[in-house]
Design a protein around this motif. Structure first.
Motif, PDB file in Angstrom:
ATOM      1  N   THR A   1       0.841  -1.181   0.000  1.00  0.00           N
ATOM      2  CA  THR A   1       0.000   0.000   0.000  1.00  0.00           C
ATOM      3  C   THR A   1       0.881   1.236   0.000  1.00  0.00           C
ATOM      4  OG1 THR A   1      -1.699  -1.179   1.258  1.00  0.00           O
ATOM      5  CG2 THR A   1      -1.812   1.226   1.233  1.00  0.00           C
ATOM      6  N   PRO A   2       0.633   2.199  -0.898  1.00  0.00           N
ATOM      7  CA  PRO A   2       1.468   3.407  -0.899  1.00  0.00           C
ATOM      8  C   PRO A   2       1.478   4.075   0.464  1.00  0.00           C
ATOM      9  CG  PRO A   2       0.120   3.332  -2.871  1.00  0.00           C
ATOM     10  CD  PRO A   2      -0.356   2.215  -1.991  1.00  0.00           C
ATOM     11  N   GLY A   3       2.636   4.577   0.848  1.00  0.00           N
ATOM     12  CA  GLY A   3       2.791   5.219   2.142  1.00  0.00           C
ATOM     13  C   GLY A   3       4.238   5.233   2.568  1.00  0.00           C
ATOM     14  N   SER A   4       4.482   5.501   3.857  1.00  0.00           N
ATOM     15  CA  SER A   4       5.833   5.565   4.411  1.00  0.00           C
ATOM     16  C   SER A   4       6.092   4.329   5.266  1.00  0.00           C
ATOM     17  CB  SER A   4       6.003   6.841   5.235  1.00  0.00           C
ATOM     18  OG  SER A   4       7.308   6.935   5.747  1.00  0.00           O
ATOM     19  N   TYR A   5       7.263   3.721   5.089  1.00  0.00           N
ATOM     20  CA  TYR A   5       7.619   2.487   5.784  1.00  0.00           C
ATOM     21  C   TYR A   5       8.976   2.643   6.474  1.00  0.00           C
ATOM     22  CZ  TYR A   5       3.912   0.127   3.132  1.00  0.00           C
ATOM     23  OH  TYR A   5       2.706  -0.253   2.604  1.00  0.00           O
ATOM     24  N   ALA A   6       9.248   1.703   7.374  1.00  0.00           N
ATOM     25  CA  ALA A   6      10.577   1.531   7.959  1.00  0.00           C
ATOM     26  C   ALA A   6      11.089   0.156   7.559  1.00  0.00           C
ATOM     27  CB  ALA A   6      10.528   1.673   9.470  1.00  0.00           C
ATOM     28  N   VAL A   7      12.403   0.054   7.314  1.00  0.00           N
ATOM     29  CA  VAL A   7      13.027  -1.202   6.898  1.00  0.00           C
ATOM     30  C   VAL A   7      14.085  -1.561   7.937  1.00  0.00           C
ATOM     31  CG1 VAL A   7      14.291  -2.406   5.093  1.00  0.00           C
ATOM     32  CG2 VAL A   7      12.632  -0.631   4.479  1.00  0.00           C
ATOM     33  N   LEU A   8      13.941  -2.743   8.559  1.00  0.00           N
ATOM     34  CA  LEU A   8      14.865  -3.224   9.590  1.00  0.00           C
ATOM     35  C   LEU A   8      15.667  -4.387   9.043  1.00  0.00           C
ATOM     36  CD1 LEU A   8      15.930  -3.343  12.531  1.00  0.00           C
ATOM     37  CD2 LEU A   8      13.981  -4.848  13.051  1.00  0.00           C
ATOM     38  N   ALA A   9      17.011  -4.284   9.079  1.00  0.00           N
ATOM     39  CA  ALA A   9      17.903  -5.346   8.622  1.00  0.00           C
ATOM     40  C   ALA A   9      18.635  -5.936   9.819  1.00  0.00           C
ATOM     41  CB  ALA A   9      18.897  -4.794   7.609  1.00  0.00           C
ATOM     42  N   GLU A  10      18.538  -7.290  10.012  1.00  0.00           N
ATOM     43  CA  GLU A  10      19.131  -7.963  11.172  1.00  0.00           C
ATOM     44  C   GLU A  10      19.843  -9.232  10.722  1.00  0.00           C
ATOM     45  OE1 GLU A  10      16.149  -7.432  14.822  1.00  0.00           O
ATOM     46  OE2 GLU A  10      15.143  -8.251  13.052  1.00  0.00           O
ATOM     47  N   GLU A  11      21.066  -9.446  11.282  1.00  0.00           N
ATOM     48  CA  GLU A  11      21.819 -10.665  11.037  1.00  0.00           C
ATOM     49  C   GLU A  11      22.817 -10.848  12.173  1.00  0.00           C
ATOM     50  OE1 GLU A  11      21.672 -13.209   9.588  1.00  0.00           O
ATOM     51  OE2 GLU A  11      23.627 -14.061   9.146  1.00  0.00           O
ATOM     52  N   LEU A  12      23.018 -12.105  12.606  1.00  0.00           N
ATOM     53  CA  LEU A  12      23.950 -12.376  13.693  1.00  0.00           C
ATOM     54  C   LEU A  12      25.328 -11.858  13.345  1.00  0.00           C
ATOM     55  CD1 LEU A  12      22.940 -16.017  14.721  1.00  0.00           C
ATOM     56  CD2 LEU A  12      22.516 -13.901  15.987  1.00  0.00           C
ATOM     57  N   GLY A  13      25.943 -11.172  14.314  1.00  0.00           N
ATOM     58  CA  GLY A  13      27.289 -10.650  14.117  1.00  0.00           C
ATOM     59  C   GLY A  13      27.313  -9.273  13.477  1.00  0.00           C
ATOM     60  N   TYR A  14      26.152  -8.697  13.194  1.00  0.00           N
ATOM     61  CA  TYR A  14      26.090  -7.381  12.569  1.00  0.00           C
ATOM     62  C   TYR A  14      25.226  -6.445  13.419  1.00  0.00           C
ATOM     63  CZ  TYR A  14      27.935  -9.432   8.236  1.00  0.00           C
ATOM     64  OH  TYR A  14      28.721 -10.070   7.303  1.00  0.00           O
ATOM     65  N   GLN A  15      25.547  -5.151  13.360  1.00  0.00           N
ATOM     66  CA  GLN A  15      24.734  -4.139  14.019  1.00  0.00           C
ATOM     67  C   GLN A  15      23.403  -4.015  13.279  1.00  0.00           C
ATOM     68  OE1 GLN A  15      25.291  -1.466  16.645  1.00  0.00           O
ATOM     69  NE2 GLN A  15      23.093  -1.489  16.269  1.00  0.00           N
ATOM     70  N   PRO A  16      22.258  -4.236  13.927  1.00  0.00           N
ATOM     71  CA  PRO A  16      20.963  -4.052  13.254  1.00  0.00           C
ATOM     72  C   PRO A  16      20.779  -2.589  12.836  1.00  0.00           C
ATOM     73  CG  PRO A  16      20.713  -5.275  15.310  1.00  0.00           C
ATOM     74  CD  PRO A  16      22.092  -4.722  15.324  1.00  0.00           C
ATOM     75  N   VAL A  17      20.135  -2.408  11.692  1.00  0.00           N
ATOM     76  CA  VAL A  17      19.927  -1.066  11.150  1.00  0.00           C
ATOM     77  C   VAL A  17      18.455  -0.914  10.768  1.00  0.00           C
ATOM     78  CG1 VAL A  17      20.493   0.563   9.299  1.00  0.00           C
ATOM     79  CG2 VAL A  17      22.292  -0.858  10.307  1.00  0.00           C
ATOM     80  N   ARG A  18      17.865   0.217  11.180  1.00  0.00           N
ATOM     81  CA  ARG A  18      16.493   0.521  10.791  1.00  0.00           C
ATOM     82  C   ARG A  18      16.516   1.818   9.973  1.00  0.00           C
ATOM     83  NH1 ARG A  18      14.028   0.081  15.285  1.00  0.00           N
ATOM     84  NH2 ARG A  18      12.742  -1.777  14.910  1.00  0.00           N
ATOM     85  N   MET A  19      16.017   1.726   8.733  1.00  0.00           N
ATOM     86  CA  MET A  19      15.921   2.903   7.872  1.00  0.00           C
ATOM     87  C   MET A  19      14.503   3.436   7.939  1.00  0.00           C
ATOM     88  SD  MET A  19      16.838   3.314   3.812  1.00  0.00           S
ATOM     89  CE  MET A  19      18.604   3.259   4.125  1.00  0.00           C
ATOM     90  N   HIS A  20      14.374   4.722   8.288  1.00  0.00           N
ATOM     91  CA  HIS A  20      13.059   5.328   8.481  1.00  0.00           C
ATOM     92  C   HIS A  20      12.594   6.069   7.223  1.00  0.00           C
ATOM     93  CE1 HIS A  20      12.876   4.594  12.848  1.00  0.00           C
ATOM     94  NE2 HIS A  20      14.187   4.793  12.821  1.00  0.00           N
ATOM     95  N   ASP A  21      11.314   6.353   7.185  1.00  0.00           N
ATOM     96  CA  ASP A  21      10.700   7.228   6.171  1.00  0.00           C
ATOM     97  C   ASP A  21      11.019   6.781   4.749  1.00  0.00           C
ATOM     98  OD1 ASP A  21       9.621   8.860   8.175  1.00  0.00           O
ATOM     99  OD2 ASP A  21      11.484  10.028   8.297  1.00  0.00           O
ATOM    100  N   VAL A  22      10.844   5.498   4.486  1.00  0.00           N
ATOM    101  CA  VAL A  22      11.031   4.983   3.130  1.00  0.00           C
ATOM    102  C   VAL A  22       9.689   5.084   2.404  1.00  0.00           C
ATOM    103  CG1 VAL A  22      11.617   2.992   1.714  1.00  0.00           C
ATOM    104  CG2 VAL A  22      12.875   3.438   3.835  1.00  0.00           C
ATOM    105  N   PRO A  23       9.581   5.924   1.397  1.00  0.00           N
ATOM    106  CA  PRO A  23       8.293   6.092   0.722  1.00  0.00           C
ATOM    107  C   PRO A  23       8.059   5.015  -0.323  1.00  0.00           C
ATOM    108  CG  PRO A  23       9.871   7.621  -0.190  1.00  0.00           C
ATOM    109  CD  PRO A  23      10.609   6.855   0.882  1.00  0.00           C
ATOM    110  N   VAL A  24       6.808   4.622  -0.459  1.00  0.00           N
ATOM    111  CA  VAL A  24       6.383   3.693  -1.508  1.00  0.00           C
ATOM    112  C   VAL A  24       5.234   4.361  -2.249  1.00  0.00           C
ATOM    113  CG1 VAL A  24       5.307   1.473  -2.019  1.00  0.00           C
ATOM    114  CG2 VAL A  24       7.129   1.613  -0.311  1.00  0.00           C
ATOM    115  N   GLN A  25       5.351   4.422  -3.572  1.00  0.00           N
ATOM    116  CA  GLN A  25       4.329   5.062  -4.389  1.00  0.00           C
ATOM    117  C   GLN A  25       3.673   4.049  -5.313  1.00  0.00           C
ATOM    118  OE1 GLN A  25       5.959   8.387  -6.455  1.00  0.00           O
ATOM    119  NE2 GLN A  25       6.544   9.485  -4.601  1.00  0.00           N
TER     120      GLN A  25
END
Length: 1006
Positions: A81-105
């Motif tokens: 659905t079009p809107g704003s999302y957050a993307v969370l990347a997680e893997e053992l041995g790595y610092q988790p990262v969350r990217m905010h305000d990712v738009p989808v059109q």
């Protein structure tokens, strides 16, 4: 953050990298007009893809979906659905990262690149990073996308968005509409698509220069608007011009309630020249848009409606011609003395400025429902109804007083999107109905040629136009590794009824005030004996395309589209009398072989560094267009049921119909054998470069060659010229002179006397269009945005008179050529080389948020051919607006005019080349301001055309007919026309431009 700031950030400022590629990128898998997609690439600190990373998609704090990256470090989320999302990347041995305000059109795939770094345990926090999203969409576009729809809403409907694009040309004479030229073609070749469904873009199909409008689709009911210059993907519809695309507004999880109202008056900052009668001309607009959720994030709704009562004063209907001795009172006296006893015609109505009104409203709604994680249903419907009084239509000299338009539109559409992250199916169904009922003024069009004055109704206005259409389409895409196969098809059926006869209102032409008083001149009227038929047209399209991700940075696509259109074969009646005298069947219907319906297309996109900072893309393809239904409707009516009435000499003004003129014969329009559907070869190349943080430079160019366009000839013109004038002009009829008027003797230019004009339509027309755009987007921060786009183009064709409402003016004045060449080959009527749009937007933070925006627009003037005054038929071919002047310094007074106009100096001693001169360039400055007061309530002030060019209809007559001279014959047997120079060449005849409007209003945003 205030609502006003959020609006600016979302719609104008946006995410910087999202604005990087709205014009040039290519499609990825699963794109849909209703849903969007997201491609996430996960790399380590060295840029190496990381497999087996869990990527979670979140919205409003909740989990939407989770996937695991493949060997290339990528995951693809489809049907979002079009809107704003957050993307969370997680893997053992790595610092988790969350990217905010990712738009989808809707209709696009957002791409993000997330870098995760190795980190030994324990890991107790998630690193937050801003969005670096870029957007891939399926078409090459120009001029900008996703504009702030609340900025500069001069009119509320979607067509006014054309003023935000530099690569199309918009009306500059006060008329509404999307474009007067796009891709170097007339307005009727452009189209409207909303939510992936074709819609009606209709105003007056009989007047080629009239830009179309669509009041049903209002700005507050749309989430974005874009302009497609070239449908690069195989599933894009076949359109020769441009496509205005919109996405209807959807409801969100939060309830929104947005009423608005505006007020303006002609005395509120208006210019006196635009309102010489000092009319109050007050305008009121009001509307409401609201939406929300029905059940959590499962379903949402949105509805809107508006009502408008607009009044706009006009300037004086004409500026006094150079040969008039006195003032308006001179014409007023002549008019009064010529009017028959007891006449009910209000003289002042035609000589005084008029007030143009628009009254009506529109409403629409949309419902979105999600069935499970991968199925979306969207349904929308709406309607509009309005009435216009005294509208300005086309480019005729009359001021539009007494004319009326009654119109309504209805539209509904549904889209079902389903699939998974590897495949997508999109089914769309739409239907629309549109009607335009044009009524002319009661007084027939009356033209005084020598003084370029006209009053009464427009001769080519009255008509009823109806269109109904239904469209069903399916697009299926399937991802297979680095390939995505996309196949589908569409079925469309349209029924149109164009009840329209050019010249049906009648046209009286006089030479000057003296001949008007004496009632001597020329009369023309076309009358019919049968109703116009319904025309049903079916279109079948099938397409297939492969999209290959050759490398993470390089994409290629190639496809083919089959597009077949079938015209009815039973609506044009055979005229036995014409076939008897000419041995030609007028009932021929254009048909194409299946091989002409195939259209290959292809392109590429190269993201050099994989971060969206340097992107090169291109596309090439063959695009089959659609048949010109206005021309087909003309042939269906002019098939033996239309009779022409003509007279010269003493006239019975203002009579019409059987009481005016004499029978000059039947009029026909017929297609030649082997007429083909038009097509266009198109190619585009674009380069986008991020120069610095927040600044993007885009350079794009393209070439289009359209052929099989309809060209018009008169099959009943005498075979060969009857004589030539002293300059070598072929004369096809015996000329009669009435003061400053030249007109042929009735029937003297006809091969078969029982017929008047017989127009033959051949597919020998072509159009070549080159275009280059330079665009700069600069976003200093979330509160400052600068967008500048400049377009240069060059257009040539062999289609004279494309701007004229009179079909006769589309004939070549030299049907047998001129000096061994075709005079009509040259600069197009739609060649507008320079266009610029620059927008600055500012937004201040705080409780009393203040937004300010400015937009500057400029475009070259229209080209024209130096010739004679409207109504003068110098070569007697029956067309009183297609004759070029002979540029001769020997003509009395012409040497001075030639010296004062650079476009004439190189043409001395020859006929004026087609469109060799140009009107003045047009520029305008618009301002918009909004300040938040309390609880989401904002005060708005919009000022249009604060600084603007005086424009309108210019005097294109290089020479005038001397009313004191006579037509003679010299010793060599050549006809000598009594001509003299026009000292007013190039000057303004009728002021028609966008008036200065200051509009005050309130709106609520929450």
């Amino acid at each position: 953050m205030s609502p006003l700031q959020r609006s600016c950030r979302r719609l104008l400022c946006g995410t910087r990298s999202l604005l990087l590629l709205p014009w040039l990128a290519l499609p990825l898998a699963g794109q849909s007009p209703s849903a969007g997609g997201l491609l996430a690439t996960i790399v380590d600190e060295r840029g190496t893809p990381v497999p087996q990373v869990t990527v979670s998609l979140e919205q409003n704090g909740g989990l939407v979906r989770s996937l695991v990256t493949a060997r290339n470090g990528q995951v693809t989320f489809g049907i979002l659905t079009p809107g704003s999302y957050a993307v969370l990347a997680e893997e053992l041995g790595y610092q988790p990262v969350r990217m905010h305000d990712v738009p989808v059109q809707a209709g696009g795939t957002s791409q993000v690149r997330i870098t995760i770094r190795r980190m030994p345990p324990p890991i107790t926090a998630v690193a937050d990073v801003p969005s670096n999203a870029t957007m891939s969409i399926a078409t090459v576009q120009g001029g900008g996308s996703d504009r702030n729809l609340r900025l500069f809403p001069r009119t509320t409907d979607i067509s006014s968005a054309g003023r935000d694009f530099s690569d199309i040309s918009v009306p500059d004479d006060g008329r509404p509409g999307y474009a007067i030229a796009a891709n170097g073609l007339r307005p009727s070749w452009s189209s409207l698509v909303v939510d992936g469904v074709p819609e009606a873009l209709l105003r007056h199909p009989g007047i080629p220069s009239e830009a179309a409008t669509a009041p049903l689709f209002a700005r507050d009911g749309l989430s974005d608007v874009s302009r497609t210059g070239f449908g690069a993907s195989a599933d894009d519809p076949s359109v020769l011009g441009s496509t205005l695309e919109g996405t209807s507004q959807r409801g969100t999880g939060k309830f929104t309630f947005r009423p608005w109202a505006t007020y303006s008056g002609a005395k509120l900052g208006g210019r006196g020249a635009d309102n010489p009668d000092d009319s109050a001309a007050t305008s009121i607009q009001a509307g409401l848009a609201m939406g929300g959720a029905i059940k959590g994030d499962t379903a949402a709704w949105f509805v809107r409606g508006d009502y408008q009562q607009l009044e706009l004063p006009s300037a004086a209907p004409f500026t006094l011609g150079s040969t008039m001795a006195d003032s308006d009172a001179n014409l007023l006296g002549a008019f009064a003395s010529a009017a028959p006893a007891g006449s009910q015609h209000d003289i002042n109505r035609w000589l005084a400025p008029t007030v143009r009104t628009w009254k009506g409203g529109s409403g629409s709604g949309r419902l979105d429902w999600r069935f499970g994680p991968n199925t979306l249903l969207a349904v929308r419907a709406g309607g509009a109804s309005w009435t216009e009084q005294n509208p300005q239509v086309g480019t005729e000299l009359v001021n539009g007083a007494g004319a009326e338009l009654k119109a309504h539109d209805v539209s509904a559409a549904a889209a079902l999107t389903t699939g998974s992250d590897g495949w997508t199916s999109e089914t769309r169904l739409g239907g629309h109905s549109a009607a335009r009922d044009w009524t002319g003024a009661p007084l027939p069009a009356t033209l005084i040629a020598g003084d370029a004055l006209a009053f009464g109704g427009a001769a080519n206005l009255a008509g009823n136009f109806k269109e109904m259409g239904i469209d069903l389409s399916e697009a299926f895409s399937y991802r297979m590794g680095v390939h995505t196969l996309k196949v589908g098809g569409a079925v469309q059926h349209r029924t149109v009824n164009y009840d329209y006869i050019p010249g049906s209102a009648g046209l009286y032409t006089f030479g000057d005030l003296g001949t008007f008083t004496a009632m001597t001149g020329a009369f023309y009227q076309a009358t019919r004996g049968a109703a116009s038929p319904d025309i049903g047209v079916s279109d079948l399209a099938i397409f297939a395309e492969d999209q290959w991700q050759a490398t993470p940075a390089f994409q290629i696509f190639a496809g083919v589209r089959f597009d077949h259109e079938a015209l009815p074969t039973d609506v044009i009646a055979q005229d036995a009398a014409w076939e008897r005298v000419s041995a030609f069947n007028n009932a021929a219907v254009p048909t194409d072989s299946k091989s002409q319906d195939f259209a290959p297309r292809g392109g590429f996109r190269w993201d050099a560094a994989g971060n969206g900072h340097t992107v090169l893309s291109g596309s090439v393809g063959l695009v089959p267009g659609q048949y010109d239904l206005a021309a087909f409707a003309e042939a269906a009516q002019f098939d033996g049921d239309v009779t022409v009435r003509r007279s010269t000499g003493v006239l019975a003004w203002p009579a019409s119909g059987s009481t005016a003129g004499t029978d000059a014969g039947q009029a026909l329009t017929t297609f030649a054998p082997n007429v083909h559907k038009p097509r266009s070869f198109k190619t585009d190349l674009s380069l986008a470069q991020v120069l610095a943080n927040g600044t993007t430079l885009t350079v794009s160019g393209g070439y289009r060659h359209a052929d099989y366009l309809l060209q018009r000839t008169d099959l009943n013109l005498v075979a060969g010229a009857l004589a030539t004038d002293a300059d070598g002009r072929p004369l096809f009829g015996a000329l009669e002179q009435y003061g400053a008027l030249l007109t042929p003797t009735v029937g003297s230019n006809r091969r078969f006397p029982e017929f008047d004009h017989v127009y033959g339509l051949t597919s020998s027309g072509y159009n070549d269009h080159y275009q280059a755009t330079l665009a700069l987007d600069h976003h200093l921060n979330q509160s400052v945005s600068v967008q500048v786009a400049y377009t240069y183009s060059h257009t040539t064709d062999n289609l004279p008179g494309e701007m004229s409402a009179d079909p006769a003016n589309r004939l070549s004045p030299f049907p047998d050529g001129l000096n061994g060449a075709r005079w009509e080959d040259g600069r197009s009527d739609f060649d507008i080389p320079h266009r610029l749009v620059a927008t600055l937007a500012l937004a201040t933070p705080g409780k009393s948020a203040f937004n300010l925006a400015a937009r500057f627009r400029m475009q070259s003037g229209l080209p024209f051919t130096p010739g004679f005054r409207p109504g003068v038929d110098a070569n007697g071919d029956g067309a009183a607006g297609n004759d070029p002047a002979f540029v001769s310094p020997d003509t009395p007074g012409l040497a001075t005019v030639i010296a004062a106009n650079s476009c004439l100096s190189s043409q001395s001693g020859s006929f004026a080349a087609r469109n060799s001169c140009r009107d003045a360039a047009v520029q305008a400055l618009d301002l918009s301001a909004a300040v938040k007061l309390v609880h989401g309530l904002a005060l708005t002030v919009d000022a249009y055309n604060v600084i603007s060019t005086s424009t309108g209809l210019y005097d294109h007559a290089l020479v005038l007919v001397d009313p004191h001279g006579t037509v003679t014959t010299d010793a060599s047997g050549h006809t000598v026309l009594p001509l003299l120079a026009n000292p007013g060449f190039g000057q303004l005849l009728s002021r028609r431009g966008d008036a200065r409007i200051i509009r005050i209003g309130f709106r609520v945003e929450n």
